[in-house]
Scaffold this motif. Structure first.
Motif, PDB file in Angstrom:
ATOM      1  N   ALA A   1       0.823  -1.213   0.000  1.00 21.04           N
ATOM      2  CA  ALA A   1       0.000   0.000   0.000  1.00 21.04           C
ATOM      3  C   ALA A   1       0.852   1.255   0.000  1.00 21.04           C
ATOM      4  O   ALA A   1       0.565   2.226  -0.715  1.00 21.04           O
ATOM      5  CB  ALA A   1      -0.933   0.000   1.207  1.00 21.04           C
ATOM      6  N   GLU A   2       1.897   1.235   0.804  1.00 27.22           N
ATOM      7  CA  GLU A   2       2.748   2.421   0.901  1.00 27.22           C
ATOM      8  C   GLU A   2       3.596   2.624  -0.351  1.00 27.22           C
ATOM      9  O   GLU A   2       3.972   3.752  -0.689  1.00 27.22           O
ATOM     10  CB  GLU A   2       3.663   2.313   2.123  1.00 27.22           C
ATOM     11  CG  GLU A   2       2.910   2.232   3.454  1.00 27.22           C
ATOM     12  CD  GLU A   2       2.062   3.461   3.724  1.00 27.22           C
ATOM     13  OE1 GLU A   2       2.281   4.504   3.071  1.00 27.22           O
ATOM     14  OE2 GLU A   2       1.160   3.387   4.578  1.00 27.22           O
ATOM     15  N   LEU A   3       3.892   1.529  -1.061  1.00 27.05           N
ATOM     16  CA  LEU A   3       4.722   1.644  -2.257  1.00 27.05           C
ATOM     17  C   LEU A   3       3.896   1.879  -3.515  1.00 27.05           C
ATOM     18  O   LEU A   3       4.334   2.571  -4.444  1.00 27.05           O
ATOM     19  CB  LEU A   3       5.566   0.377  -2.415  1.00 27.05           C
ATOM     20  CG  LEU A   3       6.541   0.088  -1.255  1.00 27.05           C
ATOM     21  CD1 LEU A   3       7.301  -1.205  -1.509  1.00 27.05           C
ATOM     22  CD2 LEU A   3       7.507   1.244  -1.065  1.00 27.05           C
ATOM     23  N   VAL A   4       2.688   1.308  -3.561  1.00 27.09           N
ATOM     24  CA  VAL A   4       1.839   1.483  -4.736  1.00 27.09           C
ATOM     25  C   VAL A   4       1.132   2.837  -4.705  1.00 27.09           C
ATOM     26  O   VAL A   4       0.900   3.453  -5.748  1.00 27.09           O
ATOM     27  CB  VAL A   4       0.804   0.339  -4.820  1.00 27.09           C
ATOM     28  CG1 VAL A   4      -0.175   0.579  -5.962  1.00 27.09           C
ATOM     29  CG2 VAL A   4       1.505  -1.005  -5.011  1.00 27.09           C
ATOM     30  N   PHE A   5       0.801   3.319  -3.500  1.00 24.30           N
ATOM     31  CA  PHE A   5       0.107   4.609  -3.369  1.00 24.30           C
ATOM     32  C   PHE A   5       0.905   5.576  -2.483  1.00 24.30           C
ATOM     33  O   PHE A   5       0.396   6.076  -1.478  1.00 24.30           O
ATOM     34  CB  PHE A   5      -1.285   4.399  -2.764  1.00 24.30           C
ATOM     35  CG  PHE A   5      -2.176   3.518  -3.578  1.00 24.30           C
ATOM     36  CD1 PHE A   5      -2.728   3.966  -4.762  1.00 24.30           C
ATOM     37  CD2 PHE A   5      -2.449   2.224  -3.158  1.00 24.30           C
ATOM     38  CE1 PHE A   5      -3.552   3.149  -5.523  1.00 24.30           C
ATOM     39  CE2 PHE A   5      -3.279   1.407  -3.904  1.00 24.30           C
ATOM     40  CZ  PHE A   5      -3.830   1.858  -5.095  1.00 24.30           C
ATOM     41  N   PRO A   6       2.161   5.861  -2.856  1.00 25.97           N
ATOM     42  CA  PRO A   6       2.992   6.711  -1.991  1.00 25.97           C
ATOM     43  C   PRO A   6       2.547   8.163  -1.953  1.00 25.97           C
ATOM     44  O   PRO A   6       2.898   8.892  -1.029  1.00 25.97           O
ATOM     45  CB  PRO A   6       4.383   6.584  -2.634  1.00 25.97           C
ATOM     46  CG  PRO A   6       4.101   6.316  -4.083  1.00 25.97           C
ATOM     47  CD  PRO A   6       2.881   5.446  -4.084  1.00 25.97           C
ATOM     48  N   THR A   7       1.740   8.578  -2.937  1.00 28.53           N
ATOM     49  CA  THR A   7       1.334   9.985  -2.987  1.00 28.53           C
ATOM     50  C   THR A   7      -0.048  10.237  -2.379  1.00 28.53           C
ATOM     51  O   THR A   7      -0.507  11.372  -2.347  1.00 28.53           O
ATOM     52  CB  THR A   7       1.326  10.483  -4.445  1.00 28.53           C
ATOM     53  OG1 THR A   7       0.371   9.715  -5.200  1.00 28.53           O
ATOM     54  CG2 THR A   7       2.711  10.339  -5.064  1.00 28.53           C
ATOM     55  N   ASP A   8      -0.725   9.180  -1.923  1.00 27.37           N
ATOM     56  CA  ASP A   8      -2.072   9.347  -1.377  1.00 27.37           C
ATOM     57  C   ASP A   8      -2.229   8.470  -0.136  1.00 27.37           C
ATOM     58  O   ASP A   8      -2.695   7.331  -0.210  1.00 27.37           O
ATOM     59  CB  ASP A   8      -3.130   8.974  -2.427  1.00 27.37           C
ATOM     60  CG  ASP A   8      -4.524   9.456  -2.033  1.00 27.37           C
ATOM     61  OD1 ASP A   8      -4.777   9.610  -0.814  1.00 27.37           O
ATOM     62  OD2 ASP A   8      -5.355   9.669  -2.927  1.00 27.37           O
ATOM     63  N   PRO A   9      -1.845   8.984   1.032  1.00 25.54           N
ATOM     64  CA  PRO A   9      -1.915   8.197   2.261  1.00 25.54           C
ATOM     65  C   PRO A   9      -3.326   7.716   2.601  1.00 25.54           C
ATOM     66  O   PRO A   9      -3.488   6.655   3.198  1.00 25.54           O
ATOM     67  CB  PRO A   9      -1.397   9.166   3.335  1.00 25.54           C
ATOM     68  CG  PRO A   9      -0.586  10.174   2.597  1.00 25.54           C
ATOM     69  CD  PRO A   9      -1.250  10.312   1.261  1.00 25.54           C
ATOM     70  N   VAL A  10      -4.355   8.476   2.232  1.00 26.45           N
ATOM     71  CA  VAL A  10      -5.730   8.077   2.531  1.00 26.45           C
ATOM     72  C   VAL A  10      -6.089   6.798   1.781  1.00 26.45           C
ATOM     73  O   VAL A  10      -6.632   5.854   2.345  1.00 26.45           O
ATOM     74  CB  VAL A  10      -6.721   9.209   2.188  1.00 26.45           C
ATOM     75  CG1 VAL A  10      -8.159   8.738   2.380  1.00 26.45           C
ATOM     76  CG2 VAL A  10      -6.447  10.431   3.054  1.00 26.45           C
TER      77      VAL A  10
END
Length: 376
Positions: A320-329
Motif C-alpha cells: 500500500a505504501e509503495l503502490v500509493f505513496p502519494t495518497d496516504p488516505v
C-alpha cells in the motif's frame, strides 16, 4: 472468502445494471443496442483482463511464500472451553494448548441455560411486541422473523421437557462438581429458576415474552456471579500461557508477535481472548499486530486460515505504501479493512467515512437510493 479483490470478473456495467434493475448512464454503454462486438475488441478486452490475472498469480505466489515465513504468530481458536492457542515460531507450529481452567466452561454452561430455553420457545412467541420496559429495544421485524411459528401450536413442549430432564440431572449432581461455594449457589439458582419456568409453562401450556423476561431477570444475578468466575479463569489461564511462550521465544522475538484471533462475528469486537492478549503484547504494535478475524463457521483448517489472512494483511501493508505513496488516505484504505474503492465511492456519494448514512424514508427514498422500492 470474499476480499476486496473479490470482484466478479467479466460482468459489464450494463449487465450489472440489468440484474439490479438500474438504468445505466450513457457512459456505461459503448455502442448502440444490438451492435456486434468486433474480434479486435474482444481480443483487446481479454488482453486487459490478462493484466489482472497476472497480478493475481503474482499476489498468490508472494502470499504462499510469506505464509511459511510468518513468525512469531499466535493463533487463537475460540471455543466453549476458553480457546485453543497455537504458537508458530520459525515458520512452523511449536505448541498448541487449551490453557483456560475447566471452571470457565462449567460456569458458562449453566449461564447459557436461559438462552437454551429461549432457543426452544422463540419460534412460538407472538410476533407482537408487548408492553415491556425494554419494548423500544426490540425490533418488531426481527421479532416477526424469529417468531415464525406463533403461539398457536405446542411444538415447543416436547423439546422443552427433554431439556428439563438435562437440567434436572445437572441440578441433582451439582454438589458433586467441587465448585467454589459461591459459584455452586449461583448455578443452583439459575437451574432452579429455569426448571420452575419450564414446569409452569408446560403445565399451563403457554408462555409469553413477559413471563420469559420475568424468569430471565431472576436468573441474572446468578449469571453475573458465573461471569465473574469464568472471566477470572480465562485471565489466569491465558496470561499464564503468554508468560510461558514469551520466555520460550525470547523477548526480542516477542516484541514483533502477531496474534490472530478467530471468532464468530457476534464475538469479534471486544473479544475476550483479544482483551487479555493485547495486555501481553508490545503496546507499540498491538494496533497492527493483533488481528480479530471473524469467521462464518468453525474453519476446517484454522491455522492455515489465520496465516493466509495474516499474509494478505502483512503484504498489503507494505505494498500500500509503495503502490500509493502519494495518497496516504487511499493507502490506508488498501492496507486496512476498507474496500480499496471506498474512499472514491464515499467521495462520489458526498459522504465521509464514519458519518451516519442518510435517513431512509418514503419521502426521501427516491432521491437517496437509485434502486427503486419494489425492484428485486
Amino acid at each position: 472468502m470474499v476480499t476486496r479483490r473479490g470482484f466478479i470478473d467479466g460482468v459489464s456495467v450494463a449487465g450489472a445494471a440489468t440484474v439490479f434493475g438500474i438504468t445505466p448512464p450513457a457512459s456505461a454503454t459503448t455502442r448502440a443496442a444490438g451492435a456486434a462486438v468486433t474480434d479486435a475488441e474482444l481480443t483487446a478486452r481479454d488482453a486487459i483482463r490478462a493484466t489482472n490475472v497476472g497480478m493475481r498469480a503474482s499476489y498468490a505466489a508472494l502470499k504462499s511464500e510469506l505464509i511459511s515465513r510468518l513468525s512469531p504468530v499466535i493463533v487463537v481458536q475460540n471455543d466453549a472451553t476458553g480457546g485453543k492457542f497455537t504458537l508458530i515460531h520459525g515458520g512452523s507450529p511449536q505448541e498448541s494448548a487449551t490453557p483456560v481452567p475447566e471452571l470457565f466452561e462449567l460456569a458458562k454452561s449453566v449461564s447459557h441455560v436461559p438462552q437454551g430455553i429461549f432457543s426452544i420457545i422463540a419460534a412460538y412467541l407472538s410476533d407482537k411486541v408487548p408492553n415491556l420496559p425494554n419494548a423500544h429495544r426490540i425490533d418488531p421485524h426481527d421479532l416477526d422473523m424469529v417468531a415464525f411459528e406463533g403461539p398457536g401450536t405446542a411444538g415447543w413442549i416436547s423439546p422443552l421437557k427433554e431439556y428439563a430432564a438435562t437440567l434436572t440431572t445437572a441440578r441433582r449432581r451439582l454438589g458433586e462438581a467441587d465448585l467454589p461455594r459461591e459459584l455452586e449457589i449461583s448455578c443452583g439458582k439459575i437451574l432452579d429458576e429455569s426448571l420452575t419456568f419450564i414446569r409452569g409453562s408446560v403445565r399451563s401450556g403457554t408462555f409469553d415474552m413477559a413471563s420469559f423476561e420475568e424468569f430471565s431477570g431472576r436468573t441474572y444475578p446468578g449469571i453475573r456471579t458465573n461471569m465473574k468466575y469464568a472471566a477470572a479463569a480465562q485471565i489466569s489461564g491465558v496470561e499464564g500461557l503468554m508468560r510461558k511462550w514469551r520466555s520460550t521465544i525470547g523477548e526480542e522475538a516477542w516484541q514483533d508477535l502477531y496474534t490472530v484471533v478467530l471468532s464468530i462475528w457476534t464475538t469479534s469486537e471486544l473479544n475476550q481472548a483479544s482483551i487479555i492478549i493485547r495486555r501481553c503484547m508490545n503496546p507499540a504494535k498491538v494496533a497492527t499486530h493483533l488481528i480479530d478475524l471473524p469467521t462464518i463457521e468453525v474453519p476446517r483448517d484454522p491455522i492455515f486460515l489465520a496465516l493466509d489472512n495474516l499474509a494478505r494483511i502483512v503484504q498489503d501493508r507494505v505494498s500500500a505504501e509503495l503502490v500509493f505513496p502519494t495518497d496516504p488516505v487511499v493507502a490506508d484504505a488498501f492496507k486496512g479493512k476498507e474496500d480499496l474503492l471506498s474512499v472514491e465511492i464515499l467521495h462520489q456519494l458526498g459522504e465521509t467515512a464514519g458519518a451516519p448514512a442518510a435517513s431512509f424514508s418514503s419521502s426521501s427514498a427516491s432521491s437517496a437510493c437509485p434502486v427503486r422500492p419494489g425492484r428485486a
